[in-house]
Design a protein around this motif. Structure first.
Motif, PDB file in Angstrom:
ATOM      1  N   THR A 195      24.693   3.394   8.230  1.00  0.00           N
ATOM      2  CA  THR A 195      23.340   2.839   8.401  1.00  0.00           C
ATOM      3  C   THR A 195      23.246   1.411   7.872  1.00  0.00           C
ATOM      4  OG1 THR A 195      22.680   3.868   6.319  1.00  0.00           O
ATOM      5  CG2 THR A 195      22.145   5.049   8.357  1.00  0.00           C
TER       6      THR A 195
ATOM      7  N   ASP B 243      29.798   8.525   9.613  1.00  0.00           N
ATOM      8  CA  ASP B 243      28.834   8.098   8.602  1.00  0.00           C
ATOM      9  C   ASP B 243      29.398   7.188   7.519  1.00  0.00           C
ATOM     10  OD1 ASP B 243      30.398  10.070   7.431  1.00  0.00           O
ATOM     11  OD2 ASP B 243      28.719  11.043   6.416  1.00  0.00           O
TER      12      ASP B 243
ATOM     13  N   GLU C 258      27.317   7.994  19.641  1.00  0.00           N
ATOM     14  CA  GLU C 258      26.900   8.680  18.407  1.00  0.00           C
ATOM     15  C   GLU C 258      26.428   7.671  17.363  1.00  0.00           C
ATOM     16  OE1 GLU C 258      26.579  11.928  17.878  1.00  0.00           O
ATOM     17  OE2 GLU C 258      27.294  12.414  19.893  1.00  0.00           O
TER      18      GLU C 258
ATOM     19  N   ARG D 174      22.579   7.925  16.128  1.00  0.00           N
ATOM     20  CA  ARG D 174      22.356   8.394  14.751  1.00  0.00           C
ATOM     21  C   ARG D 174      22.084   7.294  13.748  1.00  0.00           C
ATOM     22  NH1 ARG D 174      26.969  12.914  13.638  1.00  0.00           N
ATOM     23  NH2 ARG D 174      27.014  13.847  15.701  1.00  0.00           N
TER      24      ARG D 174
END
Length: 166
Positions: free
Chosen positions: A43, A130, A158, A162
């Protein structure tokens, strides 16, 4: 590893890069890569991604390379592993680590990409979504393969869905 090279010039440049990588690698003490490999949540590293593999000696998005990757505990330990290059940031490569551990099947943090030339044993691989690995391009040791566009786009889809990558 030599797939896609169409002329002797490319082959000689690649061979020279491999030789320089071997000469500069510190051998049994991975202190230099340890200092340069960092991790960040996906992120925090969202990027625009463009598929651009080219086995020219420089790592590009869509290529799988090998580098020293710190363990998640960030305690100074780590291991040599394959990374899928997905972008660049301030001169570093952004990569996602690969694993052949079957327990990642079905884990939402991982996406299956199947097998390829990056794994000599032909095992199926999974890409961790991630955790982004940032590594200086000079600290990768070799290009392992090119991930085909369809599988690369599955990983990118993805990341976009996400983590807000574009």
């Amino acid at each position: 590893m030599l797939r896609g090279m169409t002329n002797w010039g490319s082959l000689l440049r690649r061979a020279a890069k491999i030789g320089m990588d071997l000469l500069s690698w510190p051998g049994k003490t991975p202190a230099a890569p340890r200092a340069s490999a960092r991790t960040a949540p996906a992120t925090e590293r969202s990027r625009t991604i463009a598929y651009a593999p080219d086995l020219d000696g420089a790592a590009d998005p869509g290529e799988i390379v090998w580098a020293w990757v710190p363990y998640e505990e960030d305690d100074g330990r780590g291991k040599d592993r394959p990374l899928l290059v997905v972008g660049r940031r301030d001169g570093d490569l952004l990569g996602l680590m690969l694993s052949s551990q079957r327990d990642h099947a079905g884990d939402p943090a991982w996406v299956a990409i199947g097998s390829g030339a990056w794994d000599a044993a032909g095992r199926a691989s999974f890409v961790r979504l991630d955790r982004v690995i940032e590594v200086d391009e000079h600290n990768i040791r070799r290009e392992g393969a090119i991930l085909d566009r369809e599988r690369f786009e599955r990983v990118v889809g993805e990341l976009r869905g996400r983590f807000g990558w574009s």
